[in-house]
Design an enzyme around this catalytic site. Structure first.
Site, short mmCIF file in Angstrom:
data_model
loop_
_atom_site.label_atom_id
_atom_site.label_comp_id
_atom_site.label_asym_id
_atom_site.label_seq_id
_atom_site.Cartn_x
_atom_site.Cartn_y
_atom_site.Cartn_z
N ALA A 283 -16.96 -0.60 -28.41
CA ALA A 283 -15.99 -1.65 -28.08
C ALA A 283 -14.60 -1.11 -28.37
O ALA A 283 -14.42 -0.25 -29.24
CB ALA A 283 -16.25 -2.92 -28.88
N ALA B 232 -10.53 -2.60 -28.80
CA ALA B 232 -9.55 -3.68 -28.84
C ALA B 232 -8.19 -3.09 -29.15
O ALA B 232 -8.05 -1.87 -29.34
CB ALA B 232 -9.95 -4.73 -29.88
N SER B 233 -7.17 -3.94 -29.22
CA SER B 233 -5.81 -3.44 -29.38
C SER B 233 -5.54 -2.92 -30.78
O SER B 233 -4.64 -2.11 -30.97
CB SER B 233 -4.81 -4.56 -29.04
OG SER B 233 -5.12 -5.71 -29.77
N ALA C 274 -8.30 -1.93 -33.11
CA ALA C 274 -9.32 -0.96 -33.54
C ALA C 274 -10.33 -0.76 -32.43
O ALA C 274 -10.39 -1.54 -31.47
CB ALA C 274 -10.02 -1.45 -34.80
N GLN C 275 -11.12 0.31 -32.55
CA GLN C 275 -12.25 0.50 -31.67
C GLN C 275 -13.45 0.95 -32.49
O GLN C 275 -13.30 1.48 -33.59
CB GLN C 275 -11.96 1.43 -30.51
CG GLN C 275 -11.60 2.85 -30.82
CD GLN C 275 -11.15 3.59 -29.54
OE1 GLN C 275 -10.24 3.17 -28.83
NE2 GLN C 275 -11.81 4.71 -29.26
N VAL C 276 -14.65 0.71 -31.94
CA VAL C 276 -15.88 0.89 -32.69
C VAL C 276 -16.71 2.00 -32.05
O VAL C 276 -16.87 2.02 -30.83
CB VAL C 276 -16.69 -0.43 -32.73
CG1 VAL C 276 -17.97 -0.25 -33.56
CG2 VAL C 276 -15.85 -1.56 -33.31
N ASP D 269 -14.04 -17.04 -36.92
CA ASP D 269 -14.02 -16.79 -35.48
C ASP D 269 -15.45 -16.59 -34.96
O ASP D 269 -15.80 -15.50 -34.49
CB ASP D 269 -13.17 -15.55 -35.19
CG ASP D 269 -12.85 -15.41 -33.70
OD1 ASP D 269 -12.95 -16.41 -32.97
OD2 ASP D 269 -12.49 -14.29 -33.28
#
Length: 564
Positions: free
Chosen positions: A141, A143-144, A146-148, A297
Site C-alpha cells: 500500500a 499513502a502520502s 508512508a508506504q507498506v 478510524d
C-alpha cells in the site's frame, strides 16, 4: 512581511502559501479567502485562476462539498488529514460535508524502492537485506505519509514494514505553519461568540498529526490494545517487533485475512455475516465502554477477518481516549436517551458547558423532549444513527454546549461501524448493541468494588485539600497584610474594536496631514515666495505633489478594504 506565517524562514513557505490560496480560489472558495482579509494575495490568486478559467467551468458545476474534498486532496497529506479531522466534527460542518469528507482518499503513487531502501537503512542502521530474509520492493500500500512493504524475518515470520516517506516531516511542518497562520486570521475576523476557535482547532490538529507521525506512539497503542484483548476469542491485534521499529518505521506482524467489506470472499470462507456484524460492533463497544481506548478510524480497509473468524483491527495511528468520568457521563447520556429522561440528559449536558456561558434550562429540556419524541416510538430499522447524532450535536450547539474532540471522533467511528454492520446484515442496528453495554457499565459503577475505590479517591482528595488549606489561607492573609494581593481582570472581545479604532485614527491622521499640506502649499503659492518652477513656487508644487500621493494611497486603502 506576513509575520503571522513566519515566511522569512524560507521561500518554500511563500510558494506553498500562494499555492494554497490559488487552489482554494480554483475550487470556488473565494469567500473563505476573503474572510482572511488578505486582499492582495487573493487578487494574485484570482489572476492566476483567470488564465485557466475555461478549464474550470466543469468544477463550478460541482457541489461545494465535492469541490472542498477535491481541493484538500490536491493540497496533499496535511490537508487530507485535516479534512479527515473535520469529518469527525459534525458540530462544525453540515452533514453533507461530513459525508463527502469521509470519502477523502489518501492513495498516491508509490516511491521508487531506492528511496524507501535508503530510508530503511537510515532507520535501522544497516541495509534491510542484512536484517531481513527478504524484502519485497513492491509496496502492499502507498499513502502520502508512508508506504507498506512485505518482508520476512530470518526465523520465517512474515512482517509488514510501514515506513515514512523521506522529507514528509518538512512538508507537514510548512503546511502546519501556514494552516495556523490562516486560522489566526480567520479567528480575528470571526464572530466572538463562536463556540469553536479555528486557532485552537488547528493547534489540536498539529498535536494529533505529530503524534501520528511518531510511529513509536502507534506501536505503544498497539501494545495496549493487544494487552486489553489478550486471549479474546473475537478480536485480534497484530504483534509489534520493537527491534525493527523507530519513529519513522513500524514493523508489524503481517495479517492475511479477508477485508470485512468483501462479502463474497467472506461467504466463500464460510463466515456468518450477521454474526460478524454483531461481533465487530461488540468488539468496538468493548474498547469504548470497558477500556476507554478505541480505534479512531475503523473503516473497512482497517478491518480484516481471519480464517478462525476473529476480527483484526489495523492502523492504530488514530485512537480516541475516554477517561473514567467521561465514560460515566456518556453512559448516563445514552441511558437518559433510552429512558426518555430529560432531567438526566440536561444534568449531563450542563456539566459540559463552558463556565462562562448561561443556559436556558427550560428551553434545553423542551428541545431534548422534542428530540426524544422524534425517535422514541420509531422502529430501530428506521433510525439513521448518523442523522440522530448530528441532530443531537446541533441541539447542543444551539445551547452553547461543546463536547470534547474524542467524543466527536467516537461519533464518527460509531457511524462507520454501523455502516459496516449494515453492509454485512441489512437488519443490523447499532443501538440494539449499545444498550446492553451501557447497562453493564452502570451495573459495574454500582458495584461495591467500584464504589469503594471512588470513596477512597474522594477521601484522598479531601485529605490533600485539608493538608494544603492552612498554608493557602496563610499565604492569602500575608499578601493582604502587605498590600500585595492582586486580582488580574481581562476584558475579552475588545481586540477587534481596538484594531478598527487604530486603523480609523491612522486614516484620520493622514487626512489631517494631507489637509495641512494643501493649506500650506496654497499659502506659499499665494505669497509667491521661494524659487519658481513653471511660474509657480517650487515648494508649493512639492507640497501639492506629496498631498496628491498621500491622498491616492489613502483612497486605495479605503477602497480595497471595502468600507467607504
Amino acid at each position: 512581511m506576513l509575520p503571522f506565517l513566519h515566511l522569512d524562514r524560507n521561500l518554500r513557505s511563500l510558494r506553498r502559501y500562494r499555492e494554497i490560496l490559488a487552489v482554494l480560489v480554483t475550487y470556488g472558495f473565494d469567500h473563505l479567502v476573503e474572510q482572511l482579509n488578505i486582499d492582495y494575495y487573493l487578487e494574485r490568486a484570482r489572476r492566476l485562476i483567470r488564465r485557466q478559467r475555461q478549464q474550470l467551468s466543469a468544477l463550478e458545476r460541482l457541489p461545494a462539498e465535492q469541490r472542498l474534498r477535491m481541493a484538500l486532496e490536491e493540497l496533499g497529506p496535511t490537508f487530507i488529514k485535516f479534512g479527515q479531522l473535520l469529518s469527525t466534527r459534525p458540530d462544525l460542518l453540515p452533514a453533507s460535508y461530513i459525508r463527502e469528507l469521509n470519502r477523502l482518499q489518501d492513495h498516491v503513487a508509490p516511491l521508487p524502492w531506492s528511496a524507501i531502501e535508503q530510508r530503511l537503512t537510515t532507520e535501522l542502521g544497516a541495509p534491510p537485506q542484512s536484517l531481513f530474509g527478504t524484502v519485497d520492493p513492491t509496496p502492499l500500500a502507498a499513502a502520502s505519509i508512508a508506504q507498506v512493504h512485505r518482508a520476512r524475518l530470518h526465523d520465517g515470520r512474515q512482517v509488514a514494514l510501514k515506513v515514512q516517506r523521506p522529507g514528509i516531516e518538512a512538508v507537514i511542518a510548512t503546511d502546519l505553519d501556514i494552516l495556523e497562520g490562516l486560522a489566526g486570521l480567520l479567528e480575528n475576523n470571526q464572530d466572538r461568540t463562536s463556540l469553536v476557535s479555528p486557532l485552537q482547532l488547528v493547534r489540536e490538529f498539529r498535536r494529533t498529526l505529530y503524534r501520528e507521525l511518531d510511529f513509536t506512539k502507534e506501536a505503544h497503542s498497539l501494545c495496549r490494545f493487544r494487552s486489553n484483548f489478550a486471549g479474546d476469542p473475537h478480536l485480534y491485534v497484530p504483534e509489534v517487533f520493537w527491534d525493527y521499529s523507530s519513529e519513522a518505521l513500524l514493523t508489524l506482524e503481517l495479517i492475511d485475512g479477508c477485508k470485512i467489506d468483501d462479502l463474497d470472499g467472506l461467504r466463500r470462507a464460510g463466515h456468518d455475516l450477521p454474526e460478524l456484524a454483531r461481533r465487530g460492533a461488540q468488539c468496538f463497544l468493548t474498547q469504548v465502554v470497558h477500556h476507554g481506548l478505541f480505534h479512531g478510524d475503523p473503516h473497512p480497509g482497517n478491518l480484516r477477518v481471519l480464517a478462525d473468524g476473529r476480527i483484526c483491527f489495523l492502523d492504530f495511528g488514530m485512537v480516541g481516549h475516554l477517561d473514567d468520568e467521561l465514560r460515566q457521563q456518556l453512559a448516563n447520556l445514552l441511558l437518559g436517551l433510552f429512558r426518555k429522561d430529560t432531567d438526566m440528559l440536561a444534568e449531563v449536558l450542563l456539566t459540559r458547558r463552558p463556565r462562562t456561558s448561561e443556559i436556558d434550562l427550560p428551553a434545553l429540556r423542551r428541545d431534548l423532549l422534542e428530540f426524544i419524541d422524534d425517535y422514541h416510538q420509531r422502529p430501530l430499522k428506521q433510525i439513521d444513527s448518523f442523522k440522530l447524532m448530528t441532530e443531537f450535536i446541533a441541539l447542543m450547539g444551539r445551547h452553547h454546549i461543546r463536547f470534547p474532540a474524542d467524543l466527536m471522533l467516537l461519533t464518527k467511528a460509531l457511524v462507520t461501524i454501523e455502516g459496516i454492520g449494515r453492509r454485512l446484515d441489512p437488519d443490523f442496528n447499532l443501538i440494539e448493541q449499545i444498550e446492553p453495554n451501557v447497562r453493564a457499565l452502570l451495573k459495574h459503577r454500582l458495584s461495591s468494588e467500584h464504589l469503594g475505590r471512588q470513596t477512597l479517591n474522594c477521601l484522598r482528595a479531601y485529605l490533600d485539600l485539608a493538608r494544603s488549606l492552612p498554608h493557602d489561607i496563610r499565604e492569602v492573609l500575608l499578601r493582604l497584610n502587605s498590600n500585595s494581593f492582586k486580582i488580574d481582570l481581562e476584558h475579552r472581545g475588545l481586540e477587534r474594536l481596538i484594531r478598527d479604532l487604530d486603523k480609523s485614527s491612522n486614516r484620520l491622521s493622514f487626512s489631517f496631514l494631507i489637509g495641512s499640506l494643501i493649506i500650506g502649499s496654497s499659502l506659499i503659492v499665494q505669497t509667491g515666495a521661494g524659487p519658481q518652477l513653471f511660474g509657480l513656487p517650487a515648494l508649493g508644487l512639492l507640497g501639492y505633489s506629496i498631498a496628491a500621493l498621500l491622498g491616492l494611497w489613502l483612497a486605495i486603502g479605503v477602497l480595497s478594504s471595502g468600507r467607504l
